[in-house]
Design an enzyme around this catalytic site. Structure first.
Site, PDB file in Angstrom:
ATOM      1  N   GLU A  21      -1.180  11.077  46.684  1.00  0.00           N
ATOM      2  CA  GLU A  21      -0.130  10.263  47.316  1.00  0.00           C
ATOM      3  C   GLU A  21      -0.313   8.804  46.966  1.00  0.00           C
ATOM      4  O   GLU A  21      -0.319   7.927  47.823  1.00  0.00           O
ATOM      5  CB  GLU A  21      -0.097  10.492  48.836  1.00  0.00           C
ATOM      6  CG  GLU A  21       0.525  11.833  49.163  1.00  0.00           C
ATOM      7  CD  GLU A  21       0.668  12.099  50.641  1.00  0.00           C
ATOM      8  OE1 GLU A  21       0.932  11.154  51.405  1.00  0.00           O
ATOM      9  OE2 GLU A  21       0.504  13.263  51.034  1.00  0.00           O
ATOM     10  N   PRO A  70       3.433  17.192  34.856  1.00  0.00           N
ATOM     11  CA  PRO A  70       2.297  17.151  33.940  1.00  0.00           C
ATOM     12  C   PRO A  70       2.092  15.762  33.304  1.00  0.00           C
ATOM     13  O   PRO A  70       0.961  15.327  33.101  1.00  0.00           O
ATOM     14  CB  PRO A  70       2.650  18.199  32.880  1.00  0.00           C
ATOM     15  CG  PRO A  70       3.481  19.206  33.644  1.00  0.00           C
ATOM     16  CD  PRO A  70       4.268  18.395  34.640  1.00  0.00           C
ATOM     17  N   HIS A 113     -28.407  12.915  55.442  1.00  0.00           N
ATOM     18  CA  HIS A 113     -28.857  14.315  55.398  1.00  0.00           C
ATOM     19  C   HIS A 113     -29.805  14.605  54.229  1.00  0.00           C
ATOM     20  O   HIS A 113     -30.331  15.729  54.137  1.00  0.00           O
ATOM     21  CB  HIS A 113     -27.658  15.264  55.257  1.00  0.00           C
ATOM     22  CG  HIS A 113     -26.844  15.428  56.508  1.00  0.00           C
ATOM     23  ND1 HIS A 113     -26.069  14.418  57.052  1.00  0.00           N
ATOM     24  CD2 HIS A 113     -26.686  16.496  57.323  1.00  0.00           C
ATOM     25  CE1 HIS A 113     -25.457  14.869  58.130  1.00  0.00           C
ATOM     26  NE2 HIS A 113     -25.820  16.119  58.326  1.00  0.00           N
TER      27      HIS A 113
END
Ligand SMILES: Cc1cc2nc3c(=O)[nH]c(=O)nc-3n(C[C@H](O)[C@H](O)[C@H](O)COP(=O)(O)OP(=O)(O)OC[C@H]3O[C@@H](n4cnc5c(N)ncnc54)[C@H](O)[C@@H]3O)c2cc1C
Length: 378
Positions: A362, A127, A337
């Site tokens: 990571e 945490p 799009h």
């Protein structure tokens, strides 16, 4: 310099592509909607021997190396980010065992991890921190010949699946972080509800609660008090998979954008005629190409470099660049799009949500640059 893949690597690439197209692509939306990877997919990957692809045959792997792993992971990510995400975190944990494990630890964990029966996890984040080993508060107190581990680990991938988990804790003897190999679901091990996150819904993260988890001294992975090198190496090998995952997502974004541009009608032709669309697609293609070769090179280094510090620098540079390109490419693809790219029914919206995860995990992108900058300025 030879850019050609070997026959074996081509075979692995083709097998992974065919498997992903047949078994993952058709259920990719379902995986994201339901937040679960069907067991048959993991079983199929195990049958293709993908879980042990980078490890030596003596420990149940196929010995095909990291480049083969990257080729497979890229094809899986092209189909779905959740499956490649889970595949990649499995390697994060398993690489640490393969690199730092004692012969007994390797013999105990690698064959089952390599066969896909076990999925490995790697638990550093807490945490209070995901970047700073000095701030971790999980503790391992020596008690006779055992250690007793207490603490909370946050956002841990695959911690809800059986297998080994590499836990980083400060050991009471050295006061420094040490890596421990723990069996998930041993007494004192439990997990939280799944965190609801932005993307890769099928590769879930949970918090891990460690309450008086007792492990023998033989569970220490690598030298006692030397958790940092284990962390650095594990996460550096993990970045190889992260890059492959980003690359597969980028390749899918390129293909989806080309397809959409050629189909979307504008007056008597399609939007493919617009220079803006052509420039966007060219920019995507440039980034895909650059990231592909950087990722393959990183995999080659993983297979061929013994100098972990030099490899860590390359991994940090490559991961920061590739993850950022992943977000750039996804944004460009959404642009091609228009508003359709923001809709859940369109694959590029998933790619966009998945891409940003690689930037933050990571090793946060800017933290990677601190590693690189620090090494260059030493
Ligand atoms: C999908 C997903 C999967 C994950 N899987 C795992 C897993 O399997 N195992 C695991 O251990 N973790 C896992 N994590 C956690 C993840 O790796 C961490 O959250 C990440 O490394 C960042 O840590 P943090 O969130 O605590 O950020 P912090 O470390 O608090 O950083 C927050 C910000 O401060 C900056 N910062 C921090 N320290 C410094 C500094 N010294 N100098 C300059 N800037 C700094 C960072 O760059 C960042 O911008 C996962 C997360 C997600 C979302």
């Amino acid at each position: 310099m030879d850019f050609k893949l070997t026959k074996e690597q081509e075979l692995i690439q083709r097998a992974a592509r065919e498997f992903a197209e047949k078994n993952i692509m058709p259920v990719a939306d379902q995986i994201e909607r339901e937040g679960k990877i069907p067991d048959e997919i993991l079983k199929g990957m195990a049958e293709l021997e993908l879980f042990g692809i980078a490890y030596p045959e003596e420990y149940g792997g196929t010995g095909a190396g990291y480049l083969s792993y990257v080729l497979a992971c890229e094809q899986i990510a092209r189909a779905n980010g959740s499956v490649s995400g889970l595949y990649s975190v499995h390697y994060l944990g398993t690489s640490s065992i393969a690199t730092f494990g004692s012969p007994e630890q390797k013999a105990k964990y690698l064959p089952k991890a390599g066969s896909g029966e076990w999925i490995s996890s790697f638990a550093f984040t807490e945490p209070a921190t995901g970047s700073d080993p000095k701030q971790i508060s999980t503790i391992a107190v020596k008690d006779g010949d055992d250690y007793v581990i207490n603490g909370v680990k946050r956002f841990i991938s695959a911690a809800y699946l059986p297998g080994p988990i590499v836990i980083f804790a400060k050991d009471s003897e050295t006061g420094h972080p040490t890596a421990f190999l723990v069996d998930k679901f041993c007494p004192g091990y439990s997990v939280s509800e799944t965190w609801k996150k932005i993307g890769i819904h099928g590769s879930k993260v949970v918090d891990v609660y460690l309450k008086d988890v007792r492990v023998p001294s033989s569970a220490v992975l690598g030298p006692k008090g030397q958790g940092y090198p284990v962390l650095l190496a594990g996460i550096s090998y993990g970045k190889v998979g992260m890059c492959a995952g980003s690359l597969g997502g980028m390749q899918a974004a390129l293909e989806e954008s080309i397809k959409y541009a050629k189909e979307k009608a504008h007056r008597d032709s399609t939007i493919a005629k617009f220079p803006t669309i052509q420039v966007a697609i060219a920019k995507i293609a440039e980034k895909v190409e650059a990231c592909r070769w950087l990722t393959y090179r990183l995999a080659w280094l993983a297979d061929n470099t013994k100098d972990i510090m030099a490899f860590a620098k390359q991994a940090a540079m490559t991961k920061a660049f590739v993850a950022e390109c992943g977000v750039d490419v996804a944004r460009l693809a959404v642009g091609v799009h228009g508003s359709y790219g923001l809709m859940d029914d369109y694959k590029v919206s998933h790619i966009y949500r998945d891409a940003i995860i690689s930037e933050q995990t990571e090793g946060v992108a800017d933290m990677q640059r601190l590693i690189t900058g620090g090494a260059l300025l030493r």
